[in-house]
Design an enzyme around this catalytic site. Structure first.
Site, PDB file in Angstrom:
ATOM      1  N   ASP A 155      61.065  32.385  -1.081  1.00 42.51           N
ATOM      2  CA  ASP A 155      59.790  31.739  -1.239  1.00 42.51           C
ATOM      3  C   ASP A 155      59.616  30.836   0.693  1.00 42.51           C
ATOM      4  O   ASP A 155      60.577  30.708   1.084  1.00 42.51           O
ATOM      5  CB  ASP A 155      59.181  30.380  -1.637  1.00 42.51           C
ATOM      6  CG  ASP A 155      58.059  30.715  -3.004  1.00 42.51           C
ATOM      7  OD1 ASP A 155      57.228  31.028  -2.166  1.00 42.51           O
ATOM      8  OD2 ASP A 155      57.907  29.616  -3.264  1.00 42.51           O
ATOM      9  N   TRP A 199      53.753  34.106   1.655  1.00 45.98           N
ATOM     10  CA  TRP A 199      52.202  34.664   1.559  1.00 45.98           C
ATOM     11  C   TRP A 199      51.534  34.197   2.677  1.00 45.98           C
ATOM     12  O   TRP A 199      50.606  33.756   2.595  1.00 45.98           O
ATOM     13  CB  TRP A 199      52.053  33.684   0.126  1.00 45.98           C
ATOM     14  CG  TRP A 199      52.725  32.275  -0.213  1.00 45.98           C
ATOM     15  CD1 TRP A 199      54.161  32.414  -0.739  1.00 45.98           C
ATOM     16  CD2 TRP A 199      52.525  30.947   0.493  1.00 45.98           C
ATOM     17  NE1 TRP A 199      54.566  31.441  -0.784  1.00 45.98           N
ATOM     18  CE2 TRP A 199      53.573  30.561  -0.244  1.00 45.98           C
ATOM     19  CE3 TRP A 199      51.960  30.980   1.599  1.00 45.98           C
ATOM     20  CZ2 TRP A 199      54.482  29.327   0.013  1.00 45.98           C
ATOM     21  CZ3 TRP A 199      51.792  29.033   1.868  1.00 45.98           C
ATOM     22  CH2 TRP A 199      52.994  28.448   1.028  1.00 45.98           C
ATOM     23  N   GLY A 200      52.616  33.456   3.645  1.00 45.11           N
ATOM     24  CA  GLY A 200      51.428  32.277   4.793  1.00 45.11           C
ATOM     25  C   GLY A 200      51.743  33.169   6.038  1.00 45.11           C
ATOM     26  O   GLY A 200      50.809  32.789   7.164  1.00 45.11           O
ATOM     27  N   ASP A 220      49.098  33.324  -3.646  1.00 39.32           N
ATOM     28  CA  ASP A 220      49.196  33.079  -5.209  1.00 39.32           C
ATOM     29  C   ASP A 220      48.498  33.764  -5.809  1.00 39.32           C
ATOM     30  O   ASP A 220      47.040  33.481  -5.445  1.00 39.32           O
ATOM     31  CB  ASP A 220      49.371  31.996  -5.239  1.00 39.32           C
ATOM     32  CG  ASP A 220      51.160  31.307  -4.663  1.00 39.32           C
ATOM     33  OD1 ASP A 220      51.822  31.669  -4.718  1.00 39.32           O
ATOM     34  OD2 ASP A 220      50.862  30.472  -5.540  1.00 39.32           O
TER      35      ASP A 220
END
Length: 437
Positions: A155, A199-200, A220
């Site tokens: 993550d 996810w950034g 998400d």
């Protein structure tokens, strides 16, 4: 929202980069060739996990037929660890919820025929506040392997200050990738399959294949149609990044977890599967419905996702509601096609809030040959639906619904089929005379 001219130029430049980039051989070692089919604990349970839940979930995957359908991994997500590392710097499983230890757990999963996945983070802490792997990459990779885990979801929370990390986002993930590669070379064991939950950064698809086996391309997912449409739209522009050993990850499946209709759930699963995303189930299997189970085990759709000959994603050949190459988070591309071992795959996605007929000329897809008629198989009804000549119309596609087809060659078109060219503006006779298309 229209795609800005500069953004389109960047996308096209990136596409050229992908096409000209050198092949990445380090990850092509037999691990992660095809998309992962797995279960993950987060959607259904968040932090309410323990060793009994993991084993029970694996047993349910067997009894429900999910393992037979190809789902062969059970992945533990966040919250499995003690809040602090040991005095020697090691992470350890929660001594109450995982009192038997992780070697016992992975032995149980392996004995049931599954591979086992675990979760960590590239920062100081995981997203739920447990120890992350930053500056402990080699130690943690070795620990995960010694515990018997085969898969790592990694993550993107609690990123160190710039003057500490001294890396871009690529370098931040490369640290664990290097640790996994070095460990495999030292132990002579297969490397852990590395899944980037990054996810950034909206350009992860440009470099993900040099680091991991899959990479998240958006934030998400949510269990509602607008979230699905947004993810489909984003990925419609970067399908060229997916192939064997590395693929865009559209995030976990939301089937049974929200307010999706049956048709929206079919569109969700079809889009994810045919774009060759990993298929990660997050449903509470103890209360799964027959409808959800039917979708998850669609053998015709899963066969495309797990195709051994073509690892590439389907791609839009016409956007439909919007002009081609226009980004619209609410109304993504509607007409898609791609190659498969057994024929040309089509996905027709009705993004409207009402039923719609959906028409296309066959040769709009680059994988269809002119002058050939095609057998049509419906991948949801599992029926053979006659022959298509020149074009096809799907009638009354439900709101937010999907049609998935497999077209296979059925010989030459009938003699005298008109017009002489189905779509070409430059249709010409051998003597150079233009004819009407």
């Amino acid at each position: 929202m229209a795609l800005k001219r500069g953004s389109l130029a960047a996308l096209l430049s990136a596409a050229l980069y992908i096409g000209n980039a050198p092949s990445i051989h380090a990850l092509q070692n037999g691990v992660g060739r095809l998309p992962a089919l797995a279960y993950n604990t987060w959607n259904a349970y968040q932090c309410n996990i323990d060793e009994n839940l993991m084993v029970t979930t694996a047993e349910l995957m067997v009894s429900l037929g999910l393992q037979d359908a190809g789902y062969n991994r059970v992945n533990l997500d966040d919250c499995w660890a003690m809040k602090n590392r040991t005095a020697e710097g090691y992470v350890e499983p929660d001594t109450t919820r995982f009192s038997k230890g992780f070697n016992w757990l992975t032995d149980q999963l392996h004995s049931l025929g599954f591979q086992a996945g675990i979760y960590s983070d590239s920062g100081w802490y995981t997203c739920a506040g447990y120890p992350g792997s930053f500056e402990n990459e080699a130690r943690d990779a070795e620990t995960f392997q010694n515990w018997g885990f085969d898969y790592l979801k990694y993550d993107n929370c609690y990123i160190p200050y710039d003057d500490i990390i001294r890396e871009g986002v690529y370098g931040k993930y490369q640290r664990m990738s290097n640790a996994i590669t070095n460990l495999s070379e030292t132990t002579r064991q297969p490397p852990i399959l590395f899944s980037l939950c990054e996810w950034g950064n909206d350009q992860v698809w440009l470099w993900g294949a040099s680091v991991g086996h899959s990479w998240r391309t958006t934030g998400d997912i949510g269990p509602y149609w607008n979230s699905l449409a947004n993810i489909i739209n984003t990925n419609s522009f970067i399908t060229q990044a997916t192939n064997f050993y590395g693929r865009n990850d559209l995030d976990m499946l939301q089937l049974g977890n929200g307010n999706l209709t049956y048709d929206e759930s079919k569109s969700h699963f079809t889009s994810w599967a045919l774009m060759k995303s990993p298929l990660i189930i997050g449903t509470n299997l103890s209360s799964i419905t027959n409808e959800t189970l039917e979708i998850l085990t669609n053998k015709d759709i899963l066969a495309i996702n797990q195709d051994n000959v073509y690892g590439t994603s389907i791609s839009p050949f016409r956007w439909g509601i919007n002009p081609d190459w226009v980004s619209n988070a609410s109304y993504p591309a509607q007409y898609w096609s791609g190659q498969s071992e057994n024929g040309t795959v089509f996905m027709l996605l009705n993004t409207l809030d009402e039923p719609a007929d959906m028409f296309f000329n066959l040769t709009e897809s680059p994988w269809i040959r002119a002058g050939i008629q095609y057998n049509v198989r419906d991948l949801w009804t599992h029926t053979d639906n006659g022959t298509a000549v020149r074009n096809f119309t799907a009638t009354a596609v439900p709101p937010h619904g999907v049609v998935a087809l497999l077209l296979t060659e059925a010989g030459d078109e009938p003699a005298g089929t008109m017009p002489l060219c189905a779509v070409w503006a430059q249709c010409a006779a051998q003597n150079g005379t233009y004819v009407q298309g």
